[in-house]
Design an enzyme around this catalytic site. Structure first.
Site, mmCIF file in Angstrom:
data_model
loop_
_atom_site.group_PDB
_atom_site.id
_atom_site.type_symbol
_atom_site.label_atom_id
_atom_site.label_comp_id
_atom_site.label_asym_id
_atom_site.label_seq_id
_atom_site.Cartn_x
_atom_site.Cartn_y
_atom_site.Cartn_z
ATOM 1 C CD GLN A 72 -2.868 1.152 0.088
ATOM 2 O OE1 GLN A 72 -3.597 0.185 -0.080
ATOM 3 N NE2 GLN A 72 -2.895 2.202 -0.723
ATOM 4 C CG ASP A 78 -5.994 2.333 7.663
ATOM 5 O OD1 ASP A 78 -7.051 2.121 7.020
ATOM 6 O OD2 ASP A 78 -5.179 1.432 7.945
ATOM 7 N NE ARG A 112 -1.952 -2.366 -2.793
ATOM 8 C CZ ARG A 112 -2.685 -3.065 -1.926
ATOM 9 N NH1 ARG A 112 -3.649 -2.469 -1.250
ATOM 10 N NH2 ARG A 112 -2.453 -4.348 -1.702
HETATM 11 N N1 CP Z 1 -6.117 -1.048 0.983
HETATM 12 C C1 CP Z 1 -6.338 -2.351 0.951
HETATM 13 O O1 CP Z 1 -5.453 -3.183 1.250
HETATM 14 O O2 CP Z 1 -7.593 -2.701 0.530
HETATM 15 P P1 CP Z 1 -8.270 -4.127 0.687
HETATM 16 O O3 CP Z 1 -8.392 -4.430 2.150
HETATM 17 O O4 CP Z 1 -9.601 -4.007 0.001
HETATM 18 O O5 CP Z 1 -7.391 -5.155 0.005
#
Ligand code: CP
Length: 304
Positions: free
Chosen positions: A132, A218, A286
Protein backbone atom coordinates in the site's frame (compact mmCIF):
# COMPACT_ATOMS: atom_id res chain seq x y z
CA UNK A 1 15.75 -14.88 -3.91
CA UNK A 2 14.12 -11.82 -2.35
CA UNK A 3 10.94 -11.63 -0.29
CA UNK A 4 8.91 -8.45 0.26
CA UNK A 5 7.72 -8.76 3.85
CA UNK A 6 8.24 -5.17 4.97
CA UNK A 7 9.08 -1.89 3.27
CA UNK A 8 12.73 -1.96 4.32
CA UNK A 9 13.29 -5.24 2.46
CA UNK A 10 14.19 -3.17 -0.62
CA UNK A 11 16.72 -0.33 -0.96
CA UNK A 12 16.23 3.25 -2.20
CA UNK A 13 17.78 2.42 -5.63
CA UNK A 14 15.45 -0.59 -5.94
CA UNK A 15 12.48 1.69 -5.21
CA UNK A 16 13.67 4.17 -7.83
CA UNK A 17 13.66 1.32 -10.36
CA UNK A 18 10.20 0.10 -9.26
CA UNK A 19 8.63 3.57 -9.51
CA UNK A 20 10.02 4.07 -13.03
CA UNK A 21 8.98 0.56 -14.03
CA UNK A 22 5.45 1.02 -12.61
CA UNK A 23 5.08 4.19 -14.70
CA UNK A 24 6.00 2.25 -17.86
CA UNK A 25 3.66 -0.63 -16.95
CA UNK A 26 0.83 1.81 -16.24
CA UNK A 27 1.36 3.55 -19.57
CA UNK A 28 1.20 0.21 -21.40
CA UNK A 29 -1.98 -0.73 -19.52
CA UNK A 30 -3.62 2.58 -20.42
CA UNK A 31 -2.70 2.20 -24.11
CA UNK A 32 -3.78 -1.48 -24.32
CA UNK A 33 -0.23 -2.60 -25.07
CA UNK A 34 0.49 -6.23 -24.14
CA UNK A 35 3.12 -6.66 -21.40
CA UNK A 36 3.59 -10.40 -20.86
CA UNK A 37 6.77 -10.50 -18.81
CA UNK A 38 5.53 -13.27 -16.48
CA UNK A 39 4.14 -15.63 -19.11
CA UNK A 40 3.11 -18.97 -17.61
CA UNK A 41 4.13 -17.94 -14.06
CA UNK A 42 1.66 -18.66 -11.26
CA UNK A 43 0.86 -16.44 -8.28
CA UNK A 44 -0.66 -18.05 -5.16
CA UNK A 45 -2.74 -15.57 -3.15
CA UNK A 46 -3.52 -16.53 0.45
CA UNK A 47 -6.11 -14.47 2.29
CA UNK A 48 -6.72 -14.92 6.01
CA UNK A 49 -8.51 -11.53 6.12
CA UNK A 50 -11.01 -9.88 3.77
CA UNK A 51 -9.89 -7.83 0.76
CA UNK A 52 -11.15 -6.00 -2.30
CA UNK A 53 -8.20 -3.95 -3.63
CA UNK A 54 -5.43 -6.40 -2.80
CA UNK A 55 -7.24 -9.32 -4.37
CA UNK A 56 -8.30 -7.51 -7.55
CA UNK A 57 -4.98 -5.73 -8.04
CA UNK A 58 -2.83 -8.86 -7.64
CA UNK A 59 -5.19 -11.11 -9.60
CA UNK A 60 -5.82 -8.74 -12.52
CA UNK A 61 -2.15 -7.72 -12.48
CA UNK A 62 -0.83 -11.26 -12.76
CA UNK A 63 -3.20 -12.09 -15.64
CA UNK A 64 -2.12 -8.90 -17.43
CA UNK A 65 1.51 -10.04 -17.09
CA UNK A 66 0.62 -13.31 -18.86
CA UNK A 67 0.51 -15.47 -15.75
CA UNK A 68 -2.21 -17.15 -13.74
CA UNK A 69 -3.47 -17.06 -10.16
CA UNK A 70 -4.51 -19.51 -7.44
CA UNK A 71 -6.71 -18.00 -4.71
CA UNK A 72 -6.76 -19.59 -1.25
CA UNK A 73 -8.53 -18.55 1.93
CA UNK A 74 -8.48 -19.95 5.44
CA UNK A 75 -12.05 -21.16 4.97
CA UNK A 76 -11.49 -23.15 1.79
CA UNK A 77 -8.04 -24.64 2.41
CA UNK A 78 -6.23 -26.73 5.01
CA UNK A 79 -4.83 -23.48 6.44
CA UNK A 80 -8.10 -23.23 8.35
CA UNK A 81 -7.73 -26.77 9.66
CA UNK A 82 -4.44 -26.19 11.47
CA UNK A 83 -1.99 -27.44 8.82
CA UNK A 84 1.31 -25.87 9.96
CA UNK A 85 2.24 -22.73 8.03
CA UNK A 86 5.69 -24.23 7.38
CA UNK A 87 4.16 -27.28 5.65
CA UNK A 88 1.80 -25.05 3.65
CA UNK A 89 4.81 -23.00 2.51
CA UNK A 90 6.77 -26.08 1.45
CA UNK A 91 3.85 -27.40 -0.64
CA UNK A 92 2.48 -24.18 -2.17
CA UNK A 93 5.95 -22.98 -3.16
CA UNK A 94 6.67 -26.22 -5.06
CA UNK A 95 3.69 -25.62 -7.34
CA UNK A 96 3.71 -21.86 -7.87
CA UNK A 97 6.29 -19.18 -8.72
CA UNK A 98 5.42 -16.42 -6.25
CA UNK A 99 3.14 -16.10 -3.20
CA UNK A 100 1.18 -13.16 -1.76
CA UNK A 101 -0.16 -13.52 1.79
CA UNK A 102 -2.58 -11.41 3.83
CA UNK A 103 -2.55 -12.61 7.42
CA UNK A 104 -2.45 -11.57 11.07
CA UNK A 105 0.95 -11.61 12.81
CA UNK A 106 4.10 -10.65 10.89
CA UNK A 107 5.78 -13.70 12.43
CA UNK A 108 3.40 -15.92 10.45
CA UNK A 109 4.44 -14.52 7.06
CA UNK A 110 8.08 -14.70 8.17
CA UNK A 111 7.65 -18.40 9.01
CA UNK A 112 6.04 -19.00 5.62
CA UNK A 113 8.86 -17.17 3.83
CA UNK A 114 11.52 -19.11 5.74
CA UNK A 115 10.13 -22.36 4.28
CA UNK A 116 9.23 -21.08 0.80
CA UNK A 117 11.18 -21.87 -2.36
CA UNK A 118 9.71 -18.80 -4.09
CA UNK A 119 9.39 -15.06 -3.30
CA UNK A 120 6.74 -14.10 -0.75
CA UNK A 121 4.94 -10.73 -0.73
CA UNK A 122 3.19 -9.17 2.28
CA UNK A 123 -0.38 -8.30 1.26
CA UNK A 124 -1.01 -6.87 4.80
CA UNK A 125 -0.20 -8.09 8.28
CA UNK A 126 -1.06 -6.62 11.66
CA UNK A 127 2.31 -4.85 11.62
CA UNK A 128 2.90 -3.78 8.00
CA UNK A 129 1.26 -3.02 4.63
CA UNK A 130 4.23 -2.40 2.30
CA UNK A 131 2.38 -2.79 -1.04
CA UNK A 132 0.00 0.00 0.00
CA UNK A 133 2.75 2.48 0.87
CA UNK A 134 4.56 1.49 -2.34
CA UNK A 135 1.41 2.53 -4.25
CA UNK A 136 0.97 5.67 -2.13
CA UNK A 137 4.47 6.96 -2.80
CA UNK A 138 4.13 6.17 -6.50
CA UNK A 139 0.89 8.16 -6.47
CA UNK A 140 2.58 11.07 -4.71
CA UNK A 141 5.37 11.06 -7.33
CA UNK A 142 2.80 10.99 -10.17
CA UNK A 143 1.02 14.05 -8.79
CA UNK A 144 3.81 16.09 -7.20
CA UNK A 145 7.22 14.65 -8.18
CA UNK A 146 9.84 13.36 -5.74
CA UNK A 147 8.80 12.71 -2.14
CA UNK A 148 12.36 13.29 -0.88
CA UNK A 149 12.40 16.09 1.69
CA UNK A 150 8.60 16.28 1.87
CA UNK A 151 6.35 15.96 4.94
CA UNK A 152 3.64 13.32 5.33
CA UNK A 153 1.10 13.75 8.14
CA UNK A 154 -0.25 10.50 9.57
CA UNK A 155 -3.50 11.14 11.49
CA UNK A 156 -5.18 8.29 13.38
CA UNK A 157 -4.18 4.83 14.50
CA UNK A 158 -0.54 3.87 15.05
CA UNK A 159 -1.18 0.78 12.96
CA UNK A 160 0.41 -1.26 10.16
CA UNK A 161 0.15 1.66 7.71
CA UNK A 162 1.76 4.08 10.18
CA UNK A 163 4.60 1.61 10.81
CA UNK A 164 5.16 1.22 7.08
CA UNK A 165 5.21 4.99 6.51
CA UNK A 166 7.91 5.28 9.19
CA UNK A 167 10.04 2.67 7.41
CA UNK A 168 9.53 4.41 4.07
CA UNK A 169 10.52 7.81 5.49
CA UNK A 170 13.63 6.34 7.07
CA UNK A 171 14.66 4.72 3.77
CA UNK A 172 13.62 7.31 1.18
CA UNK A 173 14.38 10.57 2.99
CA UNK A 174 11.17 12.31 3.98
CA UNK A 175 9.53 13.18 7.31
CA UNK A 176 6.36 11.80 8.90
CA UNK A 177 4.31 13.83 11.37
CA UNK A 178 2.44 11.27 13.47
CA UNK A 179 -0.62 12.12 15.55
CA UNK A 180 -2.54 9.36 17.31
CA UNK A 181 -4.79 9.27 20.37
CA UNK A 182 -3.06 8.33 23.62
CA UNK A 183 -2.81 4.55 23.86
CA UNK A 184 -2.62 4.09 20.08
CA UNK A 185 0.88 5.50 19.47
CA UNK A 186 3.39 4.06 17.02
CA UNK A 187 6.02 1.85 18.60
CA UNK A 188 9.43 2.46 17.05
CA UNK A 189 10.56 -1.09 17.87
CA UNK A 190 7.52 -2.66 16.17
CA UNK A 191 7.82 -0.25 13.24
CA UNK A 192 11.41 -1.44 12.91
CA UNK A 193 13.01 1.95 12.27
CA UNK A 194 16.59 2.68 13.26
CA UNK A 195 16.01 6.13 14.77
CA UNK A 196 13.38 8.78 15.41
CA UNK A 197 15.10 11.20 12.98
CA UNK A 198 12.52 10.76 10.22
CA UNK A 199 9.35 11.22 12.28
CA UNK A 200 7.88 13.70 14.78
CA UNK A 201 5.04 12.97 17.20
CA UNK A 202 2.20 15.51 17.72
CA UNK A 203 -0.58 15.31 20.31
CA UNK A 204 -2.75 17.67 18.22
CA UNK A 205 -3.64 16.29 14.75
CA UNK A 206 -4.12 19.83 13.36
CA UNK A 207 -0.53 20.69 14.31
CA UNK A 208 0.66 17.47 12.64
CA UNK A 209 -0.95 18.65 9.39
CA UNK A 210 0.70 22.10 9.44
CA UNK A 211 2.83 22.41 6.31
CA UNK A 212 2.31 18.76 5.33
CA UNK A 213 2.57 17.90 1.63
CA UNK A 214 0.42 14.81 2.12
CA UNK A 215 -2.18 14.04 4.80
CA UNK A 216 -3.14 10.40 5.16
CA UNK A 217 -5.14 8.19 7.48
CA UNK A 218 -6.79 4.77 7.81
CA UNK A 219 -9.80 3.24 9.51
CA UNK A 220 -9.91 3.60 13.27
CA UNK A 221 -10.41 -0.14 13.75
CA UNK A 222 -8.19 -2.33 11.60
CA UNK A 223 -9.08 -5.92 10.72
CA UNK A 224 -8.48 -8.19 13.70
CA UNK A 225 -9.27 -5.45 16.26
CA UNK A 226 -13.07 -5.41 15.86
CA UNK A 227 -13.68 -6.15 19.56
CA UNK A 228 -12.19 -2.70 20.35
CA UNK A 229 -14.49 -0.83 17.94
CA UNK A 230 -16.72 0.96 20.50
CA UNK A 231 -13.75 2.12 22.59
CA UNK A 232 -11.88 3.27 19.50
CA UNK A 233 -14.86 5.27 18.17
CA UNK A 234 -14.69 7.37 21.35
CA UNK A 235 -10.91 7.62 21.57
CA UNK A 236 -10.42 8.73 17.95
CA UNK A 237 -13.13 11.41 17.68
CA UNK A 238 -10.65 14.29 17.36
CA UNK A 239 -8.56 12.43 14.77
CA UNK A 240 -11.05 12.73 11.88
CA UNK A 241 -9.29 14.35 8.92
CA UNK A 242 -11.19 17.58 8.26
CA UNK A 243 -11.12 20.44 5.77
CA UNK A 244 -9.39 22.53 8.47
CA UNK A 245 -6.58 19.97 8.68
CA UNK A 246 -6.17 19.98 4.89
CA UNK A 247 -6.15 23.79 4.89
CA UNK A 248 -3.31 23.67 7.43
CA UNK A 249 -1.22 21.65 4.98
CA UNK A 250 1.21 23.04 2.41
CA UNK A 251 -0.29 24.59 -0.75
CA UNK A 252 -1.37 21.72 -2.99
CA UNK A 253 -1.38 19.18 -0.14
CA UNK A 254 -2.75 15.79 -1.15
CA UNK A 255 -5.09 13.51 0.81
CA UNK A 256 -4.71 9.71 0.71
CA UNK A 257 -6.54 6.82 2.36
CA UNK A 258 -5.73 3.17 1.68
CA UNK A 259 -9.47 2.34 1.71
CA UNK A 260 -12.02 1.10 2.56
CA UNK A 261 -13.03 4.44 4.15
CA UNK A 262 -15.72 5.41 6.63
CA UNK A 263 -16.92 8.91 5.80
CA UNK A 264 -17.76 10.75 9.01
CA UNK A 265 -15.37 8.60 11.07
CA UNK A 266 -11.67 8.88 10.15
CA UNK A 267 -12.32 11.38 7.34
CA UNK A 268 -14.97 13.92 6.47
CA UNK A 269 -16.76 13.32 3.15
CA UNK A 270 -15.76 16.79 1.92
CA UNK A 271 -12.10 15.76 2.23
CA UNK A 272 -12.14 12.29 0.69
CA UNK A 273 -14.50 13.45 -2.07
CA UNK A 274 -12.86 16.85 -2.38
CA UNK A 275 -10.12 18.45 -4.48
CA UNK A 276 -7.15 17.34 -2.32
CA UNK A 277 -8.08 13.66 -2.56
CA UNK A 278 -6.24 11.23 -4.86
CA UNK A 279 -7.68 8.05 -3.33
CA UNK A 280 -8.90 6.53 -6.61
CA UNK A 281 -5.52 6.96 -8.31
CA UNK A 282 -3.99 5.53 -5.14
CA UNK A 283 -6.23 2.43 -5.30
CA UNK A 284 -5.59 1.86 -9.02
CA UNK A 285 -1.84 2.25 -8.53
CA UNK A 286 -1.79 -0.81 -6.27
CA UNK A 287 -2.05 -2.86 -9.45
CA UNK A 288 0.68 -1.07 -11.41
CA UNK A 289 3.27 -1.08 -8.62
CA UNK A 290 2.57 -4.69 -7.70
CA UNK A 291 3.06 -5.75 -11.33
CA UNK A 292 6.46 -4.05 -11.22
CA UNK A 293 7.18 -5.69 -7.86
CA UNK A 294 6.28 -9.22 -9.03
CA UNK A 295 8.39 -8.81 -12.17
CA UNK A 296 11.31 -7.57 -10.08
CA UNK A 297 11.14 -10.38 -7.53
CA UNK A 298 10.93 -13.01 -10.27
CA UNK A 299 13.14 -11.59 -13.02
CA UNK A 300 15.18 -8.71 -11.59
CA UNK A 301 15.59 -5.45 -13.46
CA UNK A 302 14.16 -5.57 -16.99
CA UNK A 303 14.97 -3.16 -19.80
CA UNK A 304 12.07 -3.53 -22.22
N1 CP B 1 -6.12 -1.05 0.98
C1 CP B 1 -6.34 -2.35 0.95
O1 CP B 1 -5.45 -3.18 1.25
O2 CP B 1 -7.59 -2.70 0.53
P1 CP B 1 -8.27 -4.13 0.69
O3 CP B 1 -8.39 -4.43 2.15
O4 CP B 1 -9.60 -4.01 0.00
O5 CP B 1 -7.39 -5.16 0.01
Amino acid sequence: MKHYLQFKDLSAPEYAYLFARAALIKHKFKTYEKHHTLLDRTLAMIFEKASTRTRVSFEAGMYQLGGSVVHLTTGDSQLGRAEPIEDSARVISRMTDIVMIRTFEQTKIERFAAHSRVPVINGLTNEFHPCQVLADIFTYIEHRGSIVGKTVAWVGDGNNMANTWLQAADLLGFTVHVSTPRGYEVDQAIAGVRSADSYRVFTDPLQACRGADLVTTDVWTSMGFEAENATRLQAFTSWRVSAAMMAAGAPGALFMHCLPAHRGEEVDAEVIDGPHSVVWDEAENRMHVQKALMEYLLRGKLKE
